[in-house]
Design a protein around this motif. Sequence first.
Motif, short mmCIF file in Angstrom:
data_model
loop_
_atom_site.label_atom_id
_atom_site.label_comp_id
_atom_site.label_asym_id
_atom_site.label_seq_id
_atom_site.Cartn_x
_atom_site.Cartn_y
_atom_site.Cartn_z
N VAL A 1 0.85 -1.19 0.00
CA VAL A 1 0.00 0.00 0.00
C VAL A 1 0.88 1.24 0.00
O VAL A 1 2.03 1.21 0.42
CB VAL A 1 -0.95 0.06 1.22
N LEU A 2 0.32 2.34 -0.45
CA LEU A 2 1.02 3.62 -0.42
C LEU A 2 0.71 4.38 0.85
O LEU A 2 1.55 5.10 1.39
CB LEU A 2 0.63 4.47 -1.64
N GLN A 3 -0.49 4.20 1.40
CA GLN A 3 -0.90 5.00 2.55
C GLN A 3 -1.79 4.19 3.49
O GLN A 3 -2.60 3.38 3.05
CB GLN A 3 -1.67 6.23 2.09
N LEU A 4 -1.61 4.44 4.78
CA LEU A 4 -2.49 3.89 5.81
C LEU A 4 -2.85 5.01 6.78
O LEU A 4 -2.00 5.85 7.10
CB LEU A 4 -1.78 2.80 6.62
N ASP A 5 -4.09 5.03 7.23
CA ASP A 5 -4.47 5.90 8.33
C ASP A 5 -4.39 5.05 9.58
O ASP A 5 -5.05 4.01 9.68
CB ASP A 5 -5.88 6.45 8.13
N ILE A 6 -3.57 5.48 10.53
CA ILE A 6 -3.31 4.70 11.74
C ILE A 6 -3.81 5.48 12.94
O ILE A 6 -3.53 6.67 13.09
CB ILE A 6 -1.81 4.40 11.86
N ASN A 7 -4.53 4.80 13.80
CA ASN A 7 -5.03 5.41 15.04
C ASN A 7 -4.13 4.99 16.19
O ASN A 7 -3.90 3.79 16.40
CB ASN A 7 -6.47 4.99 15.31
N LEU A 8 -3.60 5.97 16.90
CA LEU A 8 -2.76 5.74 18.07
C LEU A 8 -3.36 6.49 19.26
O LEU A 8 -4.00 7.53 19.09
CB LEU A 8 -1.34 6.27 17.84
#
Length: 87
Positions: free
Chosen positions: A17-24
């Motif tokens: 993948v080129l992009q991930l939205d990650i929740n921290l």
Amino acid sequence: MRIEARFYGFFQLLLGVLQLDINLNAPAKVEDLWRHLEEHYPQFRSKDVAVIAAISLNNRKLSREEWSTTYLQDGDRVEFFTLMAGG
């Protein structure tokens, strides 16, 4: 908090993948993001991967030492590159 993670070169191939939205959970540092990736993506667990990693935060390259001292903010963009030399 939501972090936009972008992957280039080797890292894009590694994850597919080129992009991930990650929740921290806040507060979180850059090294916490790296640990999150290691936990959720086994391909990040190799010591070789960490050695070649370069990271920028909102278009500013971070030194390896800054990973443990730089806090992330909601909406930050973190980009993963590979270190390389050429001539």
